[in-house]
Design a protein around this motif. Structure first.
Motif, PDB file in Angstrom:
ATOM      1  N   PHE A 182      -8.522   2.302   0.443  1.00 39.26           N
ATOM      2  CA  PHE A 182      -7.967   2.522  -0.906  1.00 39.26           C
ATOM      3  C   PHE A 182      -8.535   1.558  -1.938  1.00 39.26           C
ATOM      4  O   PHE A 182      -7.927   1.337  -2.972  1.00 39.26           O
ATOM      5  CB  PHE A 182      -6.432   2.434  -0.918  1.00 39.26           C
ATOM      6  N   ARG A 222       0.848  -1.189   0.000  1.00 34.89           N
ATOM      7  CA  ARG A 222       0.000   0.000   0.000  1.00 34.89           C
ATOM      8  C   ARG A 222       0.885   1.240   0.000  1.00 34.89           C
ATOM      9  O   ARG A 222       1.596   1.478   0.957  1.00 34.89           O
ATOM     10  CB  ARG A 222      -0.905  -0.002   1.231  1.00 34.89           C
ATOM     11  N   THR A 267      -7.844   8.607  -2.676  1.00 30.27           N
ATOM     12  CA  THR A 267      -8.245   9.056  -4.006  1.00 30.27           C
ATOM     13  C   THR A 267      -7.197   8.646  -5.018  1.00 30.27           C
ATOM     14  O   THR A 267      -6.051   9.080  -4.946  1.00 30.27           O
ATOM     15  CB  THR A 267      -8.520  10.575  -4.047  1.00 30.27           C
ATOM     16  N   PHE A 268      -7.592   7.733  -5.901  1.00 31.53           N
ATOM     17  CA  PHE A 268      -6.702   7.322  -6.979  1.00 31.53           C
ATOM     18  C   PHE A 268      -7.538   7.118  -8.245  1.00 31.53           C
ATOM     19  O   PHE A 268      -8.582   6.465  -8.190  1.00 31.53           O
ATOM     20  CB  PHE A 268      -5.956   6.034  -6.620  1.00 31.53           C
ATOM     21  N   ARG A 293      -6.559  -1.215   8.159  1.00 27.08           N
ATOM     22  CA  ARG A 293      -5.748  -2.395   8.378  1.00 27.08           C
ATOM     23  C   ARG A 293      -5.360  -2.577   9.832  1.00 27.08           C
ATOM     24  O   ARG A 293      -5.061  -3.673  10.274  1.00 27.08           O
ATOM     25  CB  ARG A 293      -4.487  -2.261   7.546  1.00 27.08           C
ATOM     26  N   PRO A 348       1.231   3.659  -6.873  1.00 25.69           N
ATOM     27  CA  PRO A 348       0.574   4.172  -5.667  1.00 25.69           C
ATOM     28  C   PRO A 348      -0.883   3.697  -5.571  1.00 25.69           C
ATOM     29  O   PRO A 348      -1.523   3.430  -6.587  1.00 25.69           O
ATOM     30  CB  PRO A 348       0.635   5.690  -5.850  1.00 25.69           C
ATOM     31  N   ASP A 349      -1.374   3.584  -4.326  1.00 23.11           N
ATOM     32  CA  ASP A 349      -2.761   3.204  -4.108  1.00 23.11           C
ATOM     33  C   ASP A 349      -3.628   4.418  -3.828  1.00 23.11           C
ATOM     34  O   ASP A 349      -4.847   4.360  -3.938  1.00 23.11           O
ATOM     35  CB  ASP A 349      -2.860   2.235  -2.925  1.00 23.11           C
ATOM     36  N   THR A 350      -2.994   5.502  -3.417  1.00 26.37           N
ATOM     37  CA  THR A 350      -3.754   6.736  -3.222  1.00 26.37           C
ATOM     38  C   THR A 350      -2.827   7.923  -3.441  1.00 26.37           C
ATOM     39  O   THR A 350      -1.630   7.845  -3.171  1.00 26.37           O
ATOM     40  CB  THR A 350      -4.403   6.789  -1.824  1.00 26.37           C
ATOM     41  N   LEU A 351      -3.416   8.988  -3.985  1.00 27.24           N
ATOM     42  CA  LEU A 351      -2.676  10.231  -4.191  1.00 27.24           C
ATOM     43  C   LEU A 351      -3.202  11.211  -3.161  1.00 27.24           C
ATOM     44  O   LEU A 351      -4.368  11.597  -3.206  1.00 27.24           O
ATOM     45  CB  LEU A 351      -2.899  10.763  -5.603  1.00 27.24           C
TER      46      LEU A 351
END
Lengths: 262, 279
Positions: B146, A146, B229-230, B128, A173-176
Motif C-alpha cells: 500500500f 493499515r 489502489t488508493f 507485513r 484508508p490505505d487501499t480501496l
C-alpha cells in the motif's frame, strides 16, 4: 489474495466452453429431478459476498437437476452490472445492493421487478489477535493503522460510507479494494489491520478474522436483489436458480452463512 | 548510427516491390483479420472519447493524480531497471557464473508469469507477514504494501526482465575484442565496462529502458495485488481506469485509456529511430 476473482474470471471466460462452474459430484441419489425440461447452462453473476453461499447452492442444484449446469461468476456488483450492460451472456444477476441493480434496470438489462432474497450488515474485521489493537470505528481514522475499505462505488464501499457517516468517523484508508473479498483477504493475510466487510465474509474466514462489534452497523443494511436478465440465453434454467435462491434451500444456506432474512 | 545505402538493399527493395503484385490471398485475409483485431479496438476507443467533456475529465483530480503517479513511478522503475538490470545482464553475458543458464531462465520468468501472480508473490514475500517483510516490519517498522514504493517494486518485478534480455542480447553481439584491447592497455574492469562496453551496448540499453518504461506504465495486476489502489499513493492509470469502468464511469475510463495511448505512442515515436535500429 485475488484467487476468488481469478477463479471468477476463469469461470467467466469459460462460459463459452461451458466447462466451468459447479464441479462437484452430486451429493446423493435421493434427489429426483422434479421437472425434466430444465437443462443446459445457467450463468449466474453474483456479488462477491455471495461466493460461499452460491457455490453451495450451485452444488445442490446440480445434484437436483442433472441436466443443469450452473456457472457462477463473482465480482463487485457494480462491475457485474457493467459486464451485463456490455452484453455478457448471463442469465441471472444477484447484487449486494439495490442501487447497482437499479443501474441494471436503467440500462435495460433487467425488466420489471427484482426480488430481495437476503440482507447483510457490515462488521469491523481485524486479523486474528488484533495486532492493530482496534477497538472501534474511530480507529479507522488513525493514519498509523493499515485500513482497507471497498471502493465507494461497490455496495460494500457505499455501505461503509453510510456507516462511517452515521458514526461520525472520517476514515483514513490505505487501499480501496475492488470488492469485499479483496478486503477480506487483506485482513486474513494480516496485511490490513482493519477493514469494513460484511458479517458474512468475516464469518466465512473462520478463525483468521475477528469481528469487532460496531453498534451503528445494525442501522446500515444492504438488501440483496436477484433478477433474471432480459437477454438470458436460458430463461427456464434462470427461473429454477432464482426459485432456489428465494426458496427454502437457498434461504437455509444464506441463513447459515449469516445473511439476514429479506 | 546512420543507415548505409548498399546495392544489396536496392536489390531487396526491388524484389520486395515485385512480390507486392502477387500477394497470395491466403496471406492477405489473415493479415487483415489480425490488423483489424489490433487496430479496431483503438479506433473504437477513440470513437467513444467524450470530446466535449475531455478537458473537464482530464483536469479532474482523479485523472491528474493517476497520471502524475504513473509518470513518476514508471520513471523511477526505469531507473531501477537500468541501475540493477545492466549489471545483471553483464553478469549473465560476460561471466562464467555457475548455474548461469538456470539463472538466465529464472530472470525471465516474470516475462511469462501472469502479473497478478507476481503481485501475490511480492505480497507473501514483502508483505507485513511475508518471508522478508515480517523481518523488515519487526526490525525497522517498514511496511511495504500500500505504499508508492510497493508500486515501484511491482513495476520493476515485471519490467526488469525486458531490460535484462535486451541488454544481454546486445552484450552477446557486441565485439569483445575492444574490451580485450582495453584490458591489455591497462584499463581496469570497471573502466573497461564504463568506457568501452557500455557505449557499445548503449542502443540495447535504450531499447531495454523504453520497453521497461512502457511495461511499467501499463502495469496493473502486480500493482493492484501488492500495492493496492488508493488515489495519490498507489492508484496509477491502469488501476484508475479499472476502478472507473467498474464503477460505471465509462467516460473517465476511456479518457484514461486515451491518455495512456497518447503518452506511450509519443514516447515510442520520439525514440523510434534508435529504437528500430537497436532492435
Amino acid at each position: 489474495m485475488n484467487s476468488v476473482r481469478v477463479l471468477a474470471v476463469a469461470c467467466f471466460s469459460a462460459v463459452a466452453l461451458s466447462s466451468c462452474g459447479a464441479d462437484s459430484e452430486p451429493t446423493g441419489e435421493t434427489a429426483p429431478a422434479p421437472t425434466t425440461s430444465v437443462s443446459g447452462t445457467v450463468t449466474v453473476l453474483a456479488a462477491a459476498s455471495l461466493t460461499e453461499s452460491f457455490e453451495q447452492l450451485g452444488e445442490q442444484l446440480t445434484a437436483e437437476y442433472p441436466g443443469l449446469e450452473v456457472v457462477l461468476s463473482f465480482g463487485p456488483s457494480s462491475g457485474l452490472v457493467e459486464q451485463v450492460l456490455a452484453g455478457a451472456p448471463a442469465d441471472v444477476l444477484a447484487t449486494a445492493d439495490t442501487r447497482t441493480m437499479g443501474n441494471a434496470v436503467t440500462g435495460g438489462a433487467v425488466e420489471g421487478e427484482w426480488e430481495v432474497f437476503a440482507r447483510n450488515t457490515l462488521t469491523l474485521a481485524v486479523p486474528a489477535g488484533n495486532p492493530g489493537e482496534v477497538t472501534g470505528l474511530a480507529d479507522l481514522a488513525k493514519p498509523e493503522l493499515r485500513v482497507a475499505i471497498c471502493e465507494p462505488e461497490v455496495p460494500c464501499g457505499a455501505a461503509s460510507e453510510r456507516l462511517l457517516t452515521a458514526a461520525g468517523v472520517t476514515a483514513a484508508p490505505d487501499t480501496l479494494t475492488t470488492d469485499v473479498k479483496e478486503a477480506t483477504s487483506l485482513v486474513s493475510l494480516g496485511e490490513a489491520d482493519a477493514a469494513l466487510i460484511y458479517r458474512t465474509d468475516a464469518a466465512a474466514e473462520g478463525a483468521a478474522v475477528e469481528s469487532i462489534e460496531v453498534p451503528e452497523a445494525e442501522e446500515v443494511v444492504n438488501d440483496y436483489p436477484v433478477a433474471i436478465l432480459v437477454h438470458a440465453p436460458n430463461p427456464d434454467g434462470a427461473q429454477v436458480v432464482v426459485d432456489a435462491i428465494t426458496g427454502e434451500s437457498g434461504q437455509a444456506i444464506l441463513a447459515d452463512a449469516g445473511f439476514l432474512e429479506p | 548510427m546512420r543507415a548505409s545505402w548498399s546495392p544489396d538493399r536496392q536489390v531487396n527493395r526491388r524484389l520486395a516491390g515485385r512480390a507486392d503484385a502477387r500477394v497470395p490471398v491466403g496471406l492477405v485475409i489473415p493479415s487483415v483479420v489480425g490488423l483489424g483485431l489490433l487496430l479496431l479496438p483503438l479506433a473504437g476507443l477513440v470513437a467513444r472519447v467524450p470530446w466535449s467533456r475531455l478537458g473537464q475529465i482530464l483536469s479532474s483530480p482523479a485523472v491528474l493524480s493517476a497520471l502524475r503517479l504513473s509518470l513518476m513511478t514508471a520513471a523511477i522503475t526505469t531507473a531501477v531497471c537500468v541501475i540493477c538490470g545492466v549489471p545483471l545482464a553483464w553478469l549473465l553475458a560476460r561471466t562464467e557464473l555457475p548455474g548461469r543458464s538456470l539463472l538466465r531462465g529464472l530472470v525471465t520468468v516474470p516475462l511469462v508469469l501472469p502479473p497478478v501472480i507476481g503481485g501475490v508473490a511480492l505480497l507473501v514475500t514483502f508483505g507485513r507477514r511475508g518471508l522478508l517483510g515480517e523481518w523488515l516490519y519487526e526490525t525497522f517498522g517498514i511496511s511495504l504494501p500500500f505504499t508508492t514504493t510497493a508500486v515501484v517494486m511491482a513495476q520493476s518485478f515485471v519490467a526488469m526482465p525486458f531490460l535484462v534480455v535486451a541488454v544481454e542480447g546486445a552484450l552477446r553481439t557486441a565485439d569483445r575484442r575492444f574490451e580485450d584491447v582495453a584490458a591489455t592497455l591497462g584499463a581496469s574492469g570497471w573502466t573497461t565496462f564504463r568506457r568501452v562496453t557500455l557505449p557499445a551496448v548503449a542502443p540495447g540499453v535504450l531499447a531495454g529502458a523504453v520497453l521497461s518504461w512502457a511495461r511499467a506504465l501499463g502495469e496493473f495486476g502486480a500493482t493492484i495485488t501488492f500495492a493496492g489502489t488508493f488515489p495519490g499513493t498507489t492508484r496509477t492509470m491502469p488501476p484508475a481506469a479499472y476502478a472507473a469502468i467498474n464503477s460505471g464511469d465509462v467516460q473517465t475510463a476511456i479518457v484514461l485509456s486515451l491518455l495512456m495511448i497518447v503518452v506511450s505512442v509519443t514516447v515510442l515515436v520520439a525514440l523510434r529511430d534508435r529504437w528500430v535500429r537497436s532492435g
